[in-house]
Design an enzyme around this catalytic site. Structure first.
Site, PDB file in Angstrom:
ATOM      1  N   GLU A 256     -19.480 -23.167 -76.006  1.00  0.00           N
ATOM      2  CA  GLU A 256     -18.720 -22.148 -76.731  1.00  0.00           C
ATOM      3  C   GLU A 256     -19.722 -21.507 -77.674  1.00  0.00           C
ATOM      4  O   GLU A 256     -20.138 -22.121 -78.657  1.00  0.00           O
ATOM      5  CB  GLU A 256     -17.547 -22.794 -77.473  1.00  0.00           C
ATOM      6  N   CYS A 295     -17.601 -17.964 -85.226  1.00  0.00           N
ATOM      7  CA  CYS A 295     -17.920 -17.515 -83.868  1.00  0.00           C
ATOM      8  C   CYS A 295     -16.896 -16.505 -83.374  1.00  0.00           C
ATOM      9  O   CYS A 295     -17.146 -15.787 -82.405  1.00  0.00           O
ATOM     10  CB  CYS A 295     -17.995 -18.713 -82.922  1.00  0.00           C
TER      11      CYS A 295
END
Length: 681
Positions: A256, A295
């Protein structure tokens, strides 16, 4: 004097000699050191396999879910200790809430989902079973079982608690011992929560180890039964993914990675609309939350060309009100970046982004720090840029400044907006702000091709919306391409990622024995004792009752119509019914269910406490006046949720397979009944 952090390896804390210094984000003072002692990763891996796996396998899915809930409660009771340490990372109370209580909330969520959706065993049946032969003696299905290996979780610096717990929860449910490796800059916060988790006494031995510092040769020691998950930069993900041992042993690797997420203001929204304000507010929140160190943060603000000035003005006004400094000072809304290295990296990337673009807001616009002794901290001003030609400017789609930095990009037409969004080469999340359902219907499927999650934001959703940047345990987190191509969370899907799927073939009786769930066609146990008269402990999968028969009459149909108010022509109009595919009047489907219940229910008080639902209901063959029906009730599966009622009486969940047939042994209705059943003890 700054203390030395320790790793938890092989059931003991390792680390006494100081190594690399770790600095406060607020004033750059040394607050901790990593330890100098090298970790024996052969010991760590062996301990996980030889001790952690057997200890976890002594518990079933339900018991591990119960441990997760207890662990969440324990951590929640000590959260203020974590808030006090989190302050050193530069996080505000709101920022820390996402990390600390978001982490414990994820434990709660997986405990709840596990107790509802997983069996009280270590075999998860991924049915239904299907016949593979003409005579009914050969069938096939799928099962999911623990892999027998360990999970290595490598995490980023921005969420030192949530980052560990959101990976730990599903892998723990899947009986995989974990080795957690946090980023060094904020590893002191991860060490604190791991100490608490071990202090709780709730973790089976070997279930969780902690690495402070380098992973050394850890990845070189993994095998095909193991799993690696990574959160961090796309460059680091690419390096780890190509580890020769991981490739040689086909070790599953999930990444990720940071991505250039976007928010699109649709052409139908004007500055006078509520949605316009929602858009500006969401962008500003994502720019300044965690000082932009997420993120999922919005990096590209995609706006109609005729709205650029209005959006820029509103954003500048909002950013000018953001107070930056020591989060402990009342009124401070944005803290620091995690480190001086991070501060330098963001500054370098802003310089690259500014080439050929306009800087609309930066430190030159009155940037002033609040708090004592913060001049040498890792602070960075919210920075807003403007790109007027995003189709030709590659930098805004390639360079990410991992801080409070975003770029407005203008577009002409929704298709160009979607093309700009896709230029990010794969992102975790995008937001579309629109008033128009038709615009959403057109744009979302196209955006979904290059984004892991799409938020549609408008006035109705805004009441409850958790926002652009909030991954939820129930929904998938991850994205294609640059975002890593991985997948985390997503409810029980995440647990399945850590299990091994296998196809199983055999007779229905054998499949039932393996899955712990009755498979149609398998042998049943019939006795004179009605299954509803048996306590939870006494019931066995396959206990079955074949009822007496009942012939359906016209009076049944008339009476049911009168009670239900359902006078649909198929049940009452003989002439109209003759012109249908059935050629005659038929009974209500729900009458068939009611009649079947009358055939198999045991009316006296007993162990069955409540019926709380039906699953997989299908009406197969119509029932006409004069047809004779009967039902077979079979104990399909049992789930011991380890709960008691207000009187201390234990309960379990029993699913019953129900097959209703007619005089020709044709299946007319098929479904599962879910019941609460009393325990004897």
């Amino acid at each position: 004097m700054a203390s030395t952090l320790q790793s938890w390896i092989g059931g003991r804390w390792i680390g006494a000699e100081a190594s690399a210094p770790l600095h406060s984000a607020l004033n750059n003072s040394v607050i901790y050191h990593t330890h100098a002692e090298k970790i024996d990763f052969d010991e760590a891996v062996t301990y996980a396999r030889k001790t952690g796996v057997p200890a976890l396998m002594k518990l079933d899915f339900q018991q591990r879910a119960a441990r997760l809930k207890a662990l969440a409660l324990y951590l929640a009771s000590r959260k203020e200790e974590l808030y006090a340490i989190s302050h050193l990372t530069g996080a505000t109370r709101a920022d820390s809430w996402v990390d600390i209580e978001g982490g414990t909330g994820t434990l709660f969520a997986y405990a709840s989902m596990g107790s509802r959706e997983l069996p009280s065993s270590n075999v998860l049946h991924e049915g239904p079973a299907m016949a593979l032969g003409k005579n009914g003696g050969f069938s096939g299905t799928h099962i999911l079982v623990p892999r027998g290996g360990l999970a290595v979780h490598i995490n980023a610096f921005n969420f030192p608690i949530w980052g560990l717990l959101e990976k730990f929860a599903p892998s723990f449910l899947a009986a995989m011992p974990c080795i957690g490796k946090p980023a060094s800059a904020t590893s002191y916060l991860t060490e604190a929560v791991v100490r608490m988790m071990h202090d709780s006494g709730l973790l089976p031995e070997g279930a969780l180890q902690l690495v402070i510092g380098s992973t050394g040769d850890l990845l070189d020691r993994l095998g095909g039964a193991d799993v690696v998950t990574f959160t961090g930069s796309a460059d680091t993900a690419a390096k780890l993914r190509t580890n020769r041992n991981l490739i040689a042993n086909s070790v599953p690797f999930t990444a990720e990675a940071d991505s250039l997420n976007c928010a699109i203001l649709a052409p139908d929204v004007t500055p006078d609309d509520v949605e316009f304000d929602l858009f500006v507010k969401e962008v500003a929140r994502e720019m300044t939350g965690k000082a932009g160190q997420k993120c999922t943060a919005i990096r590209r603000i995609i706006v109609p060309e005729n709205m650029v000035d209005a959006v820029g003005t509103r954003l500048r006004e909002r950013l000018a009100k953001v107070s930056v400094g020591d989060p402990s000072v009342e009124g401070v809304r944005m803290g620091a970046l995690a480190s001086k290295d991070q501060q330098r990296d963001v500054a370098e990337r802003v310089e690259l982004l500014a080439r050929g673009n306009e800087v609309l807001f930066s430190e030159r616009d009155g940037f002033k720090l609040i708090g004592d002794g913060v001049a040498n901290g890792s602070f960075f001003s919210p920075t807003l840029l403007l790109c007027r030609d995003g189709m030709r400017n590659d930098a805004v789609h390639d360079i990410e400044a991992f801080g409070p930095v975003s770029t407005i990009i203008s577009y002409n037409g929704i298709d160009e907006a979607l093309a700009l969004a896709a230029r990010g080469k794969g992102s975790l999340v995008s937001t579309l702000v629109t008033k128009d359902p038709a615009t959403a219907a057109y744009a979302v499927p196209m955006a979904a091709a290059s984004h892991g999650r799409v938020l549609i934001l408008e006035r109705e959703a805004s009441v409850d919306s958790t926002g652009h940047g909030s991954p939820l345990p129930q929904l998938k987190h991850g994205g294609p391409g640059r975002a890593g191509g991985g997948e985390e969370l997503g409810g029980i899907r995440a647990v399945r990622h850590f299990l091994q799927r296998a196809a199983v073939q055999g007779s229905p009786t054998m499949l039932a024995a393996v899955t712990g769930e009755y498979v149609r066609g398998a042998k049943v146990q019939e006795s004179e004792v009605h299954p509803f008269r048996r306590y939870f402990e006494d019931l066995k999968m396959g206990d079955s009752l074949l009822t007496h028969r009942r012939t359906v009459t016209e009076a049944d149909i008339v009476n049911f119509g009168g009670v239900s108010g359902d006078y649909f022509y198929m049940h009452f109009d003989d002439i109209a019914a003759k012109d249908t595919q059935f050629g005659k009047r038929i009974a209500h489907g729900y009458f068939v269910l009611s009649a079947a219940a009358g055939l198999f229910v045991s009316p006296a008080p007993g162990p069955v406490l409540a019926n709380y639902g039906l699953d997989n209901l299908r009406f197969i063959t119509p029932v006409a006046i004069g047809d004779t029906i009967r039902a077979r009730l079979t104990c399909k599966r049992k789930v011991d949720r380890n709960r008691t009622d207000d009187k201390g009486v234990g309960q379990g969940v029993v699913a019953w397979d129900v097959q209703v047939t007619n005089q020709n042994d044709e299946l007319v209705a098929s479904y599962d009944i879910l019941t609460l059943v009393m325990k004897r003890a």
